[in-house]
Design an enzyme around this catalytic site. Structure first.
Site, short mmCIF file in Angstrom:
data_model
loop_
_atom_site.label_atom_id
_atom_site.label_comp_id
_atom_site.label_asym_id
_atom_site.label_seq_id
_atom_site.Cartn_x
_atom_site.Cartn_y
_atom_site.Cartn_z
N HIS A 159 13.46 -1.81 0.94
CA HIS A 159 12.86 -0.88 1.91
C HIS A 159 13.86 0.12 2.48
CE1 HIS A 159 8.82 -2.78 2.35
NE2 HIS A 159 9.47 -3.78 1.77
N ASP A 369 17.60 7.53 6.12
CA ASP A 369 16.42 6.68 6.31
C ASP A 369 15.76 6.46 4.95
OD1 ASP A 369 14.48 5.20 7.62
OD2 ASP A 369 14.08 6.75 9.12
#
Ligand code: GDG
Length: 475
Positions: A159, A369
Site C-alpha cells: 500500500h 504518498d
C-alpha cells in the site's frame, strides 16, 4: 461469482474489526470497505493482530469473514510495528523523509512476527485457499507461507511506495526482504513506477532470475507476476455521503462559520510524509505575498493522530503546532478570525464530507504518498454535490509525488511541495480558476475514479493472483 468455491484468506497487520464498549463492529478503513462485499460471497477468513484486545469473536456482524487473531506482546509490538515497520521500512520506502533506523533486534522480531502470521494462515488447513497478504508489515511472510504450503496461491499488495534500488540497498536485510516477497505468486503495487523499482531491485540482487514483461522467473521454476493496480474508493458510498442530510446540516454550519472566506483544506494523518510543514510554510508565504487575502481566506487542517509512540511523530506534532501558533499570531488582527483552523483529531464521515464540499482548494501536498485516497474522495464528493444549490466546484492542488498524480495529472493543479515559494503561488492560482473550468476538471477526475473504483481494484488484484480473469465480480 466467487473464486470458484475457493476460500479467501486475507492476512493484514490489523483485524478488520474494532470494539466500542462491549460491541464489536467492522472498522472504518478503506481495505475493510473494499473487501466486505467479497468476503460475503466467499468462504472468507482474516488473519490479523488483535490490537491487544482479547476475546475477539470469530464472527462480527456486518463483516462476513472468520476472524483469526494474532497476539503480540508489548515488546513485540514495539519492535515489529513501531520499530521495524514504522521506523525502518516506512521512512526507507518514503524517500528517506526521516532517517531509517537499522536495528538487528527489530529485524529479528519482524521475521518472528511474519512467521507467526504465516503459520496462523497455514494452520487454517483450508481446501485450496487463496491467500492475500497486505502491506509493509508482512513483506517476508509470503516466502514463509510458501515453505509451509509449496503449492499455495499467494498474493501480496503493497500500500506504500516501493523505493528505487539505490535507496533500498541501504537496508542490511535487502536480500531476505526481496526473497520474502518473491514467495508470492503475484505482487501488486499502486503504480508502474513502484513496480519497476521492485523489479530493478530484484534484478540487482538476484543474478539467477530472468524478467520477461511483468513476470519474474525464478530458478526453482516458479514465476512471480508483478502488477500496477492503483487502489481506489467506494464511489457509491462517498457519493451518497455527499448529499446525506447530516452532511448538508454540517455544511450549512461550516458555511456560516467561514462566511465570505475562501477555504483551503488539508486532511491527513499527522505524518511527516504528508508535507504538512511545507504546506504551512506555503500558507505563511501566501499571506506575506498577498496581504489582501488575510481576512478573505482560511486554511483548515484536519490532522488525524497517528503513531504517537514514535519520536518523529511527536516531534512533528510539536513543530506543526508551533507553526500554527506562529502564523496565527503573526497574521491575526484584533477582532479578526485566525487564518489557520487546526484540528488534531479525526472527524465523523459526514463532517469530513461537509469539509470536502466546503473546500475551494483541497491541498493534497504530500512529500511522498503511495496513492492518497483523500484526493479521490474529494473529487467524488464534489462531483456528487454538483447539482446542489450553492455548490460550486473546488480545485484539487496535488503533489506530483503521490500515486494519485499519475491518474489526475491533466485535471489537478500539480505542485512540487518541496518548493515552498511555488507552492504558495499555486495556492494563489488555485483560487482564481473560473467556475466552468473548475467544474470540468472535477467532473473529469470524478469520472475516472468512478470507472476504477475500489471494487474494480479487488477484481483486478484477485484476477492476477489467481490467474483467472473472472475470479470475482463485485456488484
Ligand atoms: C496508506 C498509504 C494509500 C482521514 N481523516 C479522516 C478520515 N480519513 C480517512 C480518509 C482516507 C484515509 O483516512 C486516508 O487514506 P490515505 O490514502 O489518504 O492515506 P494513508 O492513511 O497514509 O494510507 C496511502 C493508502 O494506504 C491505501 O492503500 O493511498 O498512500 O499511505 O480514506 O477518508 N476519516 C474520517 N475522519 C477523518 O478525520 N472518518
Amino acid at each position: 461469482m466467487s473464486l470458484t468455491g475457493r476460500p479467501l484468506v486475507v492476512v493484514a497487520n490489523r483485524l478488520p474489526v474494532s470494539r466500542n464498549g462491549d460491541a464489536w463492529r467492522p472498522s472504518a478503513g478503506g481495505l475493510v470497505t473494499a473487501l466486505r462485499p467479497v468476503v460475503q460471497q466467499v468462504d472468507g477468513h482474516w488473519v490479523g493482530w488483535d490490537g491487544g484486545l482479547s476475546e475477539v469473536p470469530t464472527r462480527v456482524e456486518g463483516f462476513e469473514a472468520d476472524m483469526h487473531p494474532i497476539a503480540m506482546t508489548d515488546a513485540e509490538v514495539d519492535d515489529h510495528y513501531y520499530g521495524f515497520s514504522n521506523r525502518t521500512l516506512w521512512p526507507l520506502f518514503h524517500d528517506l523523509l526521516a532517517e531509517p533506523v537499522y536495528d538487528r533486534q527489530w529485524w529479528r522480531t519482524y521475521e518472528k512476527i511474519n512467521l507467526r502470521f504465516a503459520d496462523a494462515a497455514a494452520d487454517l488447513d483450508l481446501d485450496d485457499p487463496v491467500f492475500w497478504l497486505h502491506d509493509y508489515h508482512l513483506l517476508v511472510a509470503a516466502a514463509m507461507l510458501r515453505d509451509r504450503l509449496p503449492d499455495a496461491t499467494i498474493g501480496l499488495f503493497l500500500h506504500i511506495p516501493f523505493p528505487p534500488p539505490e535507496l533500498l540497498s541501504r537496508l542490511p536485510w535487502i536480500d531476505q526482504l526481496l526473497d520474502g516477497m518473491l514467495g508470492a505468486d503475484a505482487i501488486g503495487f499502486h503504480t508502474e513506477w513502484y513496480r519497476e523499482n521492485f523489479v530493478r531491485s530484484v534484478q540487482r540482487t538476484r543474478r539467477d532470475v530472468t524478467v520477461s514483461g511483468d513476470l519474474i522467473h525464478l530458478p526453482d521454476g516458479r514465476s512471480v507476476h508483478t502488477a500496477a493496480h492503483p487502489i481506489s474508493i467506494d464511489v457509491s458510498e462517498f457519493s451518497r455521503l455527499a448529499t446525506a442530510d447530516d452532511t448538508r446540516r454540517e455544511l450549512a454550519e461550516l458555511r456560516q462559520q467561514f462566511d465570505g472566506r475562501k477555504v483551503v483544506l488539508g486532511v491527513d494523518r499527522l505524518d511527516y510524509t504528508k508535507g504538512i510543514r511545507h504546506r504551512l510554510q506555503a500558507i505563511e508565504q501566501l499571506l506575506v505575498d498577498r496581504p489582501d487575502l488575510q481576512d478573505q481566506f482560511a486554511f483548515v487542517q484536519i490532522a488525524v493522530p497517528s503513531r504517537d509512540d514514535v519520536q518523529e511523530y511527536r516531534d512533528l506534532r510539536e513543530q506543526v503546532e508551533y507553526m500554527v501558533g506562529h502564523i496565527n499570531g503573526r497574521f491575526t488582527d484584533p477582532g479578526q478570525d485566525v487564518p489557520i483552523h487546526y484540528l488534531y483529531r479525526g472527524v465523523p464521515k459526514t463532517r469530513l464530507a461537509a469539509y470536502y464540499r466546503l473546500a475551494d482548494v483541497m491541498a493534497v501536498t504530500p512529500l511522498k504518498d503511495g496513492m492518497n485516497l483523500v484526493a479521490k474522495e474529494f473529487v467524488t464528493v464534489q462531483h456528487a454535490a454538483r447539482d446542489e444549490e450553492g455548490q460550486e466546484a473546488g480545485v484539487l492542488l496535488l503533489s506530483e509525488f503521490t500515486g494519485a498524480a499519475l491518474e489526475f495529472v491533466d485535471d489537478a493543479i500539480m505542485c512540487n511541495p518541496f518548493d515552498v515559494q511555488s507552492l504558495a503561488a499555486r495556492m494563489a492560482q488555485s483560487l482564481t480558476f473560473d467556475a466552468e473550468d473548475r467544474r470540468n476538471r472535477i467532473t473529469s477526475m470524478a469520472e475516472d475514479v468512478a470507472d476504477k473504483d475500489v471494487f474494480k481494484w479487488v477484481e483486478e488484484e484477485l484476477a492476477t493472483i489467481t490467474s483467472d480473469p473472472r475470479a470475482v465480480r463485485v456488484s
